[in-house]
Design a protein around this motif. Sequence first.
Motif, PDB file in Angstrom:
ATOM      1  N   GLU A 182       0.965  -1.595   0.133  1.00 54.82           N
ATOM      2  CA  GLU A 182      -0.311   0.084   0.220  1.00 54.82           C
ATOM      3  C   GLU A 182       0.247   1.389   0.029  1.00 54.82           C
ATOM      4  O   GLU A 182       0.648   2.062  -0.472  1.00 54.82           O
ATOM      5  N   LEU A 227      -6.425   0.477  -5.007  1.00 54.70           N
ATOM      6  CA  LEU A 227      -6.240   0.034  -3.406  1.00 54.70           C
ATOM      7  C   LEU A 227      -8.276  -0.759  -2.921  1.00 54.70           C
ATOM      8  O   LEU A 227      -7.851  -1.785  -2.256  1.00 54.70           O
ATOM      9  N   ALA A 228      -9.086  -0.603  -4.412  1.00 53.36           N
ATOM     10  CA  ALA A 228     -10.039  -1.518  -3.679  1.00 53.36           C
ATOM     11  C   ALA A 228      -9.601  -2.918  -3.588  1.00 53.36           C
ATOM     12  O   ALA A 228      -9.715  -3.865  -3.005  1.00 53.36           O
ATOM     13  N   VAL A 275      -6.846  -3.790  -0.468  1.00 52.41           N
ATOM     14  CA  VAL A 275      -7.935  -3.820   0.926  1.00 52.41           C
ATOM     15  C   VAL A 275      -8.803  -5.489   0.990  1.00 52.41           C
ATOM     16  O   VAL A 275      -8.800  -5.805   2.561  1.00 52.41           O
ATOM     17  N   ILE A 276      -9.518  -5.779   0.539  1.00 54.09           N
ATOM     18  CA  ILE A 276     -10.053  -7.107  -0.228  1.00 54.09           C
ATOM     19  C   ILE A 276      -9.008  -7.898   0.670  1.00 54.09           C
ATOM     20  O   ILE A 276      -9.612  -8.952   1.072  1.00 54.09           O
ATOM     21  N   LEU A 311      -6.377  -7.712   1.722  1.00 56.94           N
ATOM     22  CA  LEU A 311      -6.002  -7.188   3.827  1.00 56.94           C
ATOM     23  C   LEU A 311      -7.019  -8.312   4.357  1.00 56.94           C
ATOM     24  O   LEU A 311      -6.120  -9.083   5.250  1.00 56.94           O
ATOM     25  N   LEU A 312      -8.320  -8.564   4.367  1.00 57.16           N
ATOM     26  CA  LEU A 312      -9.546  -9.602   4.814  1.00 57.16           C
ATOM     27  C   LEU A 312      -8.823 -10.461   4.315  1.00 57.16           C
ATOM     28  O   LEU A 312      -8.921 -11.384   5.288  1.00 57.16           O
TER      29      LEU A 312
END
Lengths: 501, 541
Positions: free
Chosen positions: B144, B174-175, B178-179, B181-182
């Motif tokens: 990131e 980013l979209a 962030v997924i 990251l989950l």
Amino acid sequence: MWSEFLKPGDFQLILPMVQPALFGLGILLTDFLLEPRYKHWNAGLAMAGVGFSGYTLWQLRNLIARNGDQVGFNGSVLVDPFFIFFGFLFLAATALVILLSVRYLEIEAEHHGEYYALMLFATIGMMFMTSGIDLIVQFIALETMAISFYILAGFLRRDRRSNEGALKYLLLGAFSSGILAYGFSIMYGVAGSTNLIDITREFSRRAGGGVDLLVLLSIVTVGAGLFFKVAAVPFHQWAPDVYEGAPTSITAYVSVASKTASFALLLRLFQTAFWPARENWVMLIAGVAVASMTVGNFAAITQTNIKRLLAYSSISHVGYVLLGLVAAATGENVNETGLQGMAFYLFAYTFMNVGAFAVVILLRRKGLIGDDLEDMNGLFHRNPGAAVLLLIFLLSLAGVPPTAGFLGKYYIFLSLIQTGHYYLAVFAVLYIIPAVYYYFRIVVHAWMRESSDAVRPSASPAQSLVLTVTVFISLVAGLYPEPFVRLAGYSLFLPFGSLGR
Amino acid sequence: MHFFQNHILSVVLFTPLAGAILALFIPREQDQAHRVLGNIFGFAGLIVSLPLVWWFQPDVGGFQFMENLDWIPSIGARYALGIDGISFLLVMLTTVLGALSILSSWNAIQIRKKEYYILFLLLQTGMLGVFMSLDFFLFYVFWEVMLVPMYFLIGVWGSDRRLYAAIKFFLYTLAGSVIMLLAILAIYFKNHETTGVYTFDIPTLLAAAPHFSQTMQQWLFWGLFFAFAIKVPMFPFHTWLPDAHTEAPTAGSVILAGVLLKMGTYGFVRFSVPMLPAASKQYAWIIILLSIVAIIYGALVCMMQKDMKKLIAYSSVSHLGFCTLGIFVFTPHGLSGSILQQINHGISTGALFLIVGILYERRHTRMIADFGGLSTPMPNFAAIYLIISLSSLGMPLLNGFIGEFTILRGVFEVSRVWAAWGVVGIILGAAYLLWLYQRVMFGAVTHPANEHLPDLNARELVTLVPLVLLAFWIGVYPKPFFRYLDVPVKKIVVGVNPTYYDKSERATIHVEAPLPAAAPVGEAGQPAAATPAAPPAAERK
């Protein structure tokens, strides 16, 4: 009588609140004697009050480290790590805002001692909100804080926006306080006591027998009152107007301190009295959280006023913090990651948000309010340092690593995944995208637009200090978060576990 | 020296960062100083990474030059670095391209030089960190962090639609991430459920994750997929790429195409396939389908472009389609070809962007129609451009051929139809690249402005010649490169396609000792060596 209601040691427990009160009263007295050009002495006195309070708070920390949590005033005030953590957070926020205010009030030509006195009184209210475990104490503390803020929000008497915001704040605030008081009265009616420990015991007993409508009603009304204070959807409408109208320093103060204090009270209540009924309110909180993130993020996209934009974004931050509570209240046992996440988030939010407002305050000068996006234009050319700091604060608010804000969000996601709230987690992470979009609208104005304005905004020494502290925390809590994570872990409290009553 | 050898990855990682921090303290008015400093640290980053070539042992399995320090003990995140053959090649690609693109900015960047070089060096650290991290949390942070400098490189120094392109790039990437990251968090907790340890350690998770249930793997696969697919970019997620590549300054485009896109393929190779073999196999057809669509669609779109830079941008979609295709057939040739092709793409597309940048600096236009007949005023330029074009379209003796050939060989083993579509893509690639070359370089000079364009100067030669040499080296003698890949690729293939080596060995050599299956067959009176179709021992029982 003496031994029952007021033990000799009790006074010590509220000393961190008594000291700011004395200094606040002192400011009101000496203010008459000061000539206008010496008004900044008031700020010095206020800082001294904060400093003394911090010192005694530190002594209390040592005391409870040795002797365990302390209860005083016949079971209405509790000193535990939760209070110590939030107490320091309030004092830090107050100190930062005092430092920001001096130059700002001079420019606004509203430099009066009452301003600092009211800030100290608000701090007292916030500290009692966290330490009080009696409904009466909590309610009076909340009102002390709120009334101070009503006045502070309208402090720019000659400004129509400020007056409008303050009036709106007062009317809606009074309304919500009424609802909160109603909820408190139901709690009292159910339990027959205003003491939170007794109420918790009674609510736990009742939780065994299925859904209890009275309990539920008290949860909803108390929840509504507190959601108003933290500006969660659907009780958020006051926030943009108040944020826009209030003096910018007070906007920063309301957005961090008032919000954090209300969250502390909310946590105190929901972790004790309402805890046994958590199955009934988890989804309610989750709904409010998702609604807050949705409304906050999407409304912020179209704002052209930085203070309004930050107001809406702060609504979305409320959503994230509430998700921590949702995770905490899921499952058999309390999920500590969620609570730790909330504490860390509020901690990080306090510093990064004050930092962002500090940059906005820098732009204020005679003849320029400086809260419009256009006023940011070319900030990079006029004051590169401020532009870099602004970027760091906004990245942190948006939740881009390696900043404190990212770690805060990370903890929330961590707790949501841990407790199996996958859908909420997906919602929460995807809302980072609109957040980045609107925060970067500010960045675009500050970094990539040319300015017609040749004036170079500069910071006073006090403002520089605030910027240094806030940027330090925003970065270090992201790069090396371990000490701050421990700090957040310290704040966790066992609901009266160690009191043995 | 000993310290340096043990911490070489940290040194390589933080050399650019040190340059960026140093530059902070030099006043902004000193343009020249910033330019020089940026270049010094750009090249220093390359120099300190060179010892890796000698010290790295390609035949040893696992990660090398490991560093492992406590970072955030409360969540189990560590500062852990290490490289294997795959990341080694990508790290070297990053340092080479980084140094060359910083050099290429010498004249191209005229405003705000201080910030430019600082951001570029930060970007360099971010990218290297992605390839070196052996801790999932650290990996995510670098993944990131690198977005922010790239956003500014496009947004401040880009061309006309730079703001749009920059934010589009940022939000799109980013979209996906962030997924991811989950998904990372889910792996973290799932691993804790089975082993009782909270860790982000990549080698540990690589070992643990393949044992997750099929359903879990499916969810995790899609969680990771979007981050990597957007970064690659795979077919339906590619729309950010033409904007970002076209609007970025030359050096930004070189890094975007050369290194950033490789993060997506690297993610597939490092995480998706080895961690989630069951799900990868299950969904491989989707990725292969998307890859073939990307190959053909990207090439067709290239044909229609009027803007040179946009054409090269779309060619990346097509070329990266080959890379993902090679990964998801799960054969050793497909995988090593794919990784080599990633390096090749970095070299040739990076060079193509440099070439467009050189033309743009001279004429301030990128439209194909504004050029024509440039080989007359710029002969050296024409030669280099031709070599690079041929390298990009897969001419034998140049690097692109080796990569594409190896991939197609690997694909052919699995399906001839897919390989056939790949060949169509190569033909189309030749078509658009040669046609572009023809329109720009051949014929008479149509615009008077082009008549006296200066040929390459020394600095521009220095940026291009190393890439040409690398293109020839890989094209003529690729063995050293494949040697780095053999061990890690075999490990991945064994994980995801365990029967592959059984089959190929049985088909070629006689059945060796580890198969007790030989005994009963021998009883039946047949020589053991003559039973190529001996069923595996497990089935027998």
